[in-house]
Design a protein around this motif. Structure first.
Motif, PDB file in Angstrom:
ATOM      1  N   UNK A  42      36.306 -60.335 -43.571  1.00 44.32           N
ATOM      2  CA  UNK A  42      35.179 -59.412 -43.694  1.00 44.32           C
ATOM      3  C   UNK A  42      35.531 -58.194 -44.538  1.00 44.32           C
ATOM      4  N   UNK A  43      36.822 -57.883 -44.646  1.00 38.95           N
ATOM      5  CA  UNK A  43      37.279 -56.827 -45.560  1.00 38.95           C
ATOM      6  C   UNK A  43      38.561 -57.324 -46.233  1.00 38.95           C
ATOM      7  N   UNK A  44      39.569 -56.450 -46.354  1.00 38.31           N
ATOM      8  CA  UNK A  44      40.826 -56.863 -46.978  1.00 38.31           C
ATOM      9  C   UNK A  44      41.427 -58.066 -46.251  1.00 38.31           C
ATOM     10  N   UNK A  45      41.975 -58.983 -47.016  1.00 35.16           N
ATOM     11  CA  UNK A  45      42.635 -60.114 -46.387  1.00 35.16           C
ATOM     12  C   UNK A  45      44.037 -59.748 -45.888  1.00 35.16           C
ATOM     13  N   UNK A  46      44.791 -59.030 -46.719  1.00 34.38           N
ATOM     14  CA  UNK A  46      46.151 -58.618 -46.354  1.00 34.38           C
ATOM     15  C   UNK A  46      46.313 -57.150 -46.718  1.00 34.38           C
ATOM     16  N   UNK A  47      46.766 -56.329 -45.778  1.00 36.77           N
ATOM     17  CA  UNK A  47      47.027 -54.910 -46.042  1.00 36.77           C
ATOM     18  C   UNK A  47      48.498 -54.610 -45.780  1.00 36.77           C
TER      19      UNK A  47
ATOM     20  N   UNK B  38      30.907 -63.045 -54.662  1.00 38.88           N
ATOM     21  CA  UNK B  38      30.006 -61.902 -54.492  1.00 38.88           C
ATOM     22  C   UNK B  38      30.188 -61.188 -53.155  1.00 38.88           C
ATOM     23  N   UNK B  39      31.257 -61.477 -52.448  1.00 36.25           N
ATOM     24  CA  UNK B  39      31.494 -60.808 -51.165  1.00 36.25           C
ATOM     25  C   UNK B  39      32.132 -59.447 -51.411  1.00 36.25           C
ATOM     26  N   UNK B  40      31.521 -58.338 -50.954  1.00 33.62           N
ATOM     27  CA  UNK B  40      32.023 -56.999 -51.274  1.00 33.62           C
ATOM     28  C   UNK B  40      33.249 -56.620 -50.446  1.00 33.62           C
ATOM     29  N   UNK B  41      34.147 -55.858 -51.078  1.00 30.54           N
ATOM     30  CA  UNK B  41      35.302 -55.252 -50.385  1.00 30.54           C
ATOM     31  C   UNK B  41      36.240 -56.281 -49.753  1.00 30.54           C
ATOM     32  N   UNK B  42      36.308 -57.449 -50.344  1.00 25.65           N
ATOM     33  CA  UNK B  42      37.186 -58.493 -49.796  1.00 25.65           C
ATOM     34  C   UNK B  42      38.469 -58.594 -50.627  1.00 25.65           C
ATOM     35  N   UNK B  43      39.142 -57.458 -50.803  1.00 25.52           N
ATOM     36  CA  UNK B  43      40.391 -57.440 -51.565  1.00 25.52           C
ATOM     37  C   UNK B  43      41.367 -58.492 -51.036  1.00 25.52           C
ATOM     38  N   UNK B  44      42.151 -59.045 -51.937  1.00 26.13           N
ATOM     39  CA  UNK B  44      43.159 -60.015 -51.510  1.00 26.13           C
ATOM     40  C   UNK B  44      44.327 -59.343 -50.823  1.00 26.13           C
TER      41      UNK B  44
ATOM     42  N   UNK C  63      35.935 -61.439 -53.840  1.00 27.75           N
ATOM     43  CA  UNK C  63      34.855 -60.671 -54.431  1.00 27.75           C
ATOM     44  C   UNK C  63      35.256 -59.268 -54.827  1.00 27.75           C
ATOM     45  N   UNK C  64      36.526 -58.937 -54.714  1.00 22.31           N
ATOM     46  CA  UNK C  64      36.998 -57.595 -55.083  1.00 22.31           C
ATOM     47  C   UNK C  64      38.369 -57.731 -55.738  1.00 22.31           C
TER      48      UNK C  64
END
Length: 259
Positions: free
Chosen positions: A30-35, A54-60, A79-80
């Motif tokens: 739903x957001x970043x995948x790995x932080x 097109x999914x927002x804020x889904x950084x890898x 999407x990011x």
């Protein structure tokens, strides 16, 4: 994970960009995948990260306040940003990344809200960007301070990328941003062996640097980006307040000294 060594290396022989990694799979966060935050001495490899384009804020992979990292042999399609490198990060080696779709690999944004941010010692090599919105990007807010320096992009391939090479010291995702004189200093950035195609109607190479704190020691060598659709548009470069040198660069960057 703070000051511990993280290793995800099921396949020590590495992976190929055209094949899925054989390590961990991350799907549709739903957001970043790995932080990665406040980490020293981590090796991350063989990740397979995917989310809709097109999914927002889904950084890898998001990195902040970390040092001495190795990230390699990963497939990131989101999407990011495929990888985002944020404040307080230094000595990061990134290699063999298959990025796309997504926003490419970004350093920043830095200096938001007048803050002081520092990033240095970043190397991004031997990676491929396929149909990404951006390619390799450095972005900083007006009004901030600090620096982004000693950054190398080498051995990069673009396949129909929209905006392959960007430095933006006037980053503002809002409709209106007040002009400010201070800026995060960007210096000692090298681009070497960047090739491929672009579909962008805007500048293929875009260096938009500050009037008061210009970009310095920007070095470009062996950079060649052609249009993926030459019948309808050509590749172009935009360059403001950037200083450095260029050798064998197409499209030509007019504010760098050719040698």
């Amino acid at each position: 994970m703070n000051k511990e060594r993280l290793m995800v290396e099921e396949n020590r022989g590495g992976t190929h960009l055209d094949h899925d990694p054989r390590g961990l799979k991350h799907r549709n966060s739903q957001k970043n995948h790995v932080s990665i935050d406040e980490c020293n001495g981590a090796t991350i490899s063989n990740l397979d990260i995917k989310a809709p384009a097109k999914s927002p804020n889904t950084d890898g992979i998001d990195i902040s306040a970390s040092t001495n990292l190795r990230i390699h042999d990963c497939l990131v399609a989101t999407g990011d940003d495929c990888i985002a490198i944020k404040a307080g990060t230094s000595n990061v080696q990134i290699s063999n990344i298959a990025c796309g779709p997504g926003h490419g690999i970004s350093i920043g944004s830095l200096g938001e809200g007048g803050g002081r941010d520092e990033v240095e010692g970043i190397s991004i090599t031997n990676s491929k960007f396929t149909r990404t919105e951006n390619g390799v990007r450095i972005k900083t807010w007006q009004g901030g301070s600090g620096f982004a320096k000693n950054i190398t992009f080498s051995g990069i391939t673009f396949v129909a990328a929209d905006n392959p090479i960007i430095i933006d010291q006037n980053y503002c995702p809002h409709q209106k941003c007040a002009a400010k004189s201070s800026a995060v200093k960007i210096s000692d950035v090298k681009y070497s062996g960047l090739h491929g195609t672009s579909i962008g109607k805007k500048a293929t190479i875009d260096f938009s640097c500050s009037n008061t704190v210009p970009c310095t020691n920007i070095v470009m060598d062996d950079v060649n980006i052609e249009s993926a659709d030459p019948r309808h548009h050509s590749t172009t470069a935009h360059c403001t307040n950037a200083h450095g040198t260029a050798h064998a660069v197409h499209p030509p960057v007019n504010c760098l000294i050719n040698h």
